[in-house]
Motif scaffolding. Structure first.
Motif, PDB file in Angstrom:
ATOM      1  N   THR A 249      44.333  39.615  35.545  1.00  0.00           N
ATOM      2  CA  THR A 249      43.110  38.838  35.763  1.00  0.00           C
ATOM      3  C   THR A 249      42.108  39.034  34.618  1.00  0.00           C
ATOM      4  O   THR A 249      41.841  40.164  34.206  1.00  0.00           O
ATOM      5  N   CYS A 250      41.598  37.912  34.089  1.00  0.00           N
ATOM      6  CA  CYS A 250      40.568  37.887  33.049  1.00  0.00           C
ATOM      7  C   CYS A 250      41.017  38.513  31.733  1.00  0.00           C
ATOM      8  O   CYS A 250      40.191  38.975  30.942  1.00  0.00           O
ATOM      9  N   ARG A 358      37.985  43.534  31.222  1.00  0.00           N
ATOM     10  CA  ARG A 358      38.393  42.484  32.167  1.00  0.00           C
ATOM     11  C   ARG A 358      37.476  42.448  33.378  1.00  0.00           C
ATOM     12  O   ARG A 358      37.139  41.369  33.892  1.00  0.00           O
ATOM     13  N   TYR A 362      35.237  39.341  34.715  1.00  0.00           N
ATOM     14  CA  TYR A 362      35.410  38.902  36.102  1.00  0.00           C
ATOM     15  C   TYR A 362      34.056  38.768  36.790  1.00  0.00           C
ATOM     16  O   TYR A 362      33.779  37.774  37.478  1.00  0.00           O
ATOM     17  N   ALA A 371      32.419  37.632  43.509  1.00  0.00           N
ATOM     18  CA  ALA A 371      33.060  38.613  42.637  1.00  0.00           C
ATOM     19  C   ALA A 371      32.493  40.008  42.892  1.00  0.00           C
ATOM     20  O   ALA A 371      31.294  40.184  43.096  1.00  0.00           O
ATOM     21  N   PHE A 376      38.151  42.658  42.439  1.00  0.00           N
ATOM     22  CA  PHE A 376      38.884  42.690  41.175  1.00  0.00           C
ATOM     23  C   PHE A 376      40.065  43.655  41.253  1.00  0.00           C
ATOM     24  O   PHE A 376      41.189  43.310  40.864  1.00  0.00           O
TER      25      PHE A 376
END
Length: 520
Positions: A249-250, A358, A362, A371, A376
Motif C-alpha cells: 500500500t502506497c 508509505r 497513506y 485513514a 494501514f
C-alpha cells in the motif's frame, strides 16, 4: 470463444455454471434483454414443467435476440426427492424445492422425517436443457437436448451454523445444500472444501455432458488448445513489455502506472477492479460478505480468479502495451504469464518504499476519510496473507525503490526501460470510437467525477450536461442491470446503487478522450 447464455435470475447459479465450464473456451453469458427469460409454472410434474419452461424461453429468445438461430442458450432446473416423504407418483419436494425451503425450516422437516420412520435418504437432481443452433437442430432433428445428473445422500441429523463460502457461493447456508450430506461424506456439502464438494456436485454431471456434446459437434474446445498459439511467439519481432507491477500500500504502483500511461501511451489495468467484479458477480453490491474475506479466500483457493478475468478483458482490447497493477500472489502472476498469448512479454516490477514513508502517504491521501495507522497496518497484514510478501521476493522481478520525489522515481524507471519504449505508439491500435455508444458516453460523462457516485438517472443527466447527448435513464439503468463491469465501483446507499469510475474505468475513459481528440 463461444457464448452460452444461461437464462436464470440467480447470480449464484451463473457463478456455479462459470465454474463448471472453466476448462472450456466458452463464456457463460447472462440474458441481456428484458424480454428474454421464461415463466416457470409452479407445477409438480417435472416433464411438464421443463417442456413449458423451454418452449416459453425459446419463444422469447426468438422474439428478442438478433440472429437467434445462430446462438445457444440453456436453462437448468434443480429438484430434490426426499424418499420417505415421496410416492411413486409424487416427489417431495421434487421440482417445488425452492418454495418448500421457504415454507419449512429444519425443525419442521426433521419432525416430518422422524414421523415417517426417520429414513433421511434424498436424491438431488439437475436437469439442463440446451437449445441448438439451426444447423445442429436440423442435423439432430430436435430444437434442444437435455442432460441430467443426480447425487445420492441424506438430510443432516442436526443443523449446522456456518457462513456461505465467499468464493464458491453455491456452497451456501440458504439453499438445500446446507442440509444435504452427500453419500460418502459426514457433513453438508456446503461445509466441504471445494475439492470435496466437486466430487459430489449434482450439477457437474449435466454440465459435463453438455460440454462434451458441444465439443463432439465441434462447437467448443478445451482451453488447453489455445496454448498452441505460443509456439509462434519466438519468431515475432520485439515488442514493448507488458508490465506487471506489484507492491504494498502506497508504494507508488498507481503513480508509476500513470507515468507510463502519460509518457509511453500504455493502457493501465488495476487487478483489484477485477477482484471486485468477481465479488459482485457472486454476491451483488450489497452483500454482508466482506470483499476482504472474499479476496483472501479467493487467492488461497483459486488464485487464478482475477487473472482469468483480466485475460478475457485484454482479449477485447487488441494487442496493445499494458501496465497491470495490483496482483497480490505469485500464483496470480504465474497463471497470467502462462496463459497470456499476446506479443508483449510480461515483466514483473516490484515498487517498494519503507513503512514510515508509505504510512505518511497513506495518511495524507486519506482515501475514504478514515485513514489511520491501525488501518494501514491491517491492510498490509492482509496483503501479506494473500501472498504479496512472497510475490515481492520473486527472483525474476525488477525492484524500484520509491522513497524520494517523483523525478527520482520516474528516472529510476526510465533508466531501465526507456530505450525499449521510445517507439511505443499504442493509440494506433485503438478501434474507431463511437462517442454516441452508451458505454462510451457513460465513461466519458463520469470521467473526472470523484464524488460518492451517481445513480443511473444522475448519469443520464450528466451525459446530457457534459456531452450534449441524450440517453434515456432507463437505458442507462438497463446497461448496469444487465451485468457488472470492471469499469465501475459500486456503492449501495439507502438501497440505491451509485456508480463511479474504477481505476480501469478511468483508464478507458482517458483513452476514449484521447482517441476522440486524435480523430477530430
Amino acid at each position: 470463444m463461444v457464448e452460452l447464455t444461461f437464462i436464470t435470475s440467480s447470480k449464484i447459479k451463473r457463478a456455479h455454471a462459470e465454474y463448471l465450464c472453466r476448462e472450456y473456451d466458452v463464456k457463460v453469458g447472462r440474458q441481456r434483454h428484458y424480454g428474454v427469460g421464461y415463466a416457470e409454472p409452479r407445477i409438480q410434474d417435472r416433464e411438464e414443467l421443463l417442456e413449458q419452461s423451454i418452449q416459453d424461453a425459446m419463444q422469447r429468445w426468438r422474439k428478442n435476440v438478433s440472429n437467434p438461430d445462430e446462438k445457444f442458450f440453456f436453462i437448468e432446473d434443480t429438484s430434490v426427492i426426499v424418499h420417505c416423504l415421496s410416492a411413486p407418483d409424487r416427489e417431495v419436494p421434487g421440482v417445488d424445492v425452492k418454495y418448500w425451503m421457504q415454507e419449512n425450516d429444519f425443525a419442521s422437516i426433521d419432525r416430518q422425517l422422524k414421523a415417517a420412520g426417520n429414513d433421511r435418504r434424498v436424491t438431488v437432481r439437475s436437469d439442463l436443457l440446451l437449445t441448438l443452433s439451426k444447423r445442429l437442430a436440423e442435423k439432430l432433428g430436435k430444437p434442444y437436448v437435455r442432460f441430467t445428473s443426480q447425487v445420492q445422500g441424506h438430510i443432516t441429523e442436526r443443523e449446522y451454523q456456518f457462513d456461505t463460502n465467499p468464493l464458491y457461493p453455491w456452497l451456501d447456508n440458504k439453499t438445500f445444500n446446507k442440509w444435504f450430506v452427500p453419500e460418502g461424506s459426514d457433513r453438508p456439502i456446503s461445509m466441504l472444501s471445494i475439492e470435496d464438494a466437486d466430487r459430489f456436485d449434482f450439477r457437474a454431471g449435466a454440465f459435463n455432458q453438455m460440454l462434451a456434446f458441444l465439443e463432439q459437434h465441434g462447437e467448443i474446445k478445451r482451453r488447453g488448445d489455445a496454448e498452441i498459439a505460443r509456439m509462434f511467439q519466438a519468431s515475432l519481432p520485439i515488442f514493448p513489455p507488458l508490465f506487471v507491477v506489484c507492491g504494498p500500500t502506497c508504494a507508488g504502483k498507481t503513480t508509476l502506472a500513470e507515468f507510463v500511461t502519460q509518457k509511453y501511451g500504455y493502457y493501465h489495468i488495476e487487478a483489484s477492479d477485477f477482484m471486485h467484479l468477481a465479488y459482485y458477480e457472486r454476491h451483488g453490491a450489497d452483500s454482508p460478505v466482506g470483499i476482504a474475506d472474499f479476496a483472501l479466500k479467493a487467492l488461497k483457493e483459486r488464485p487464478s480468479i482475477v487473472a482469468e478475468k483480466i485475460l478475457e478483458f485484454i482479449a477485447g482490447l487488441g494487442d496493445i502495451p499494458i501496465i497491470l497493477t495490483g496482483f497480490r500472489a505469485r500464483e496470480e502472476f504465474d497463471y497470467f504469464k502462462d496463459k497470456y498469448n499476446g506479443r508483449h512479454r510480461p515483466e514483473l516490477i516490484v515498487v517498494d518504499a519503507d513503512e514510515i514513508t508509505r504510512l505518511q502517504r497513506y495518511l495524507d491521501r486519506n482515501r475514504g476519510g478514515n485513514a489511520s495507522k491501525e488501518r494501514f497496518l491491517y491492510e498490509n497484514q492482509l496483503q501479506d496473507q494473500m501472498g504479496l510478501d512472497v510475490l515481492m521476493r520473486s527472483g525474476d522481478a525488477i525492484t524500484i525503490v520509491n522513497e524520494g520525489n517523483f523525478c527520482e522515481f520516474y528516472s529510476a524507471f526510465d533508466a531501465g526501460f526507456s530505450e525499449r519504449l521510445d517507439n511505443c505508439h499504442p493509440l494506433d491500435c485503438m478501434e474507431h470510437i463511437e462517442p454516441s455508444r452508451l458505454e462510451d458516453a457513460i465513461l466519458l460523462a463520469l470521467e473526472g467525477e470523484d464524488n460518492a457516485g451517481y445513480t443511473s438517472a444522475g448519469i443520464a443527466k450528466l451525459i446530457k450536461e457534459k456531452l450534449g447527448v441524450s440517453k434515456s435513464k432507463n437505458n442507462v439503468s438497463r446497461y448496469f442491470n444487465q451485468r457488472y463491469h470492471s469499469y465501475y465501483e459500486v456503492q449501495v446507499i439507502d438501497g440505491v446503487k451509485r456508480f463511479r469510475l474504477s481505476q480501469t474505468g478511468r483508464m478507458q475513459a482517458m483513452w476514449l478522450r484521447r482517441k476522440l481528440a486524435s480523430s477530430g
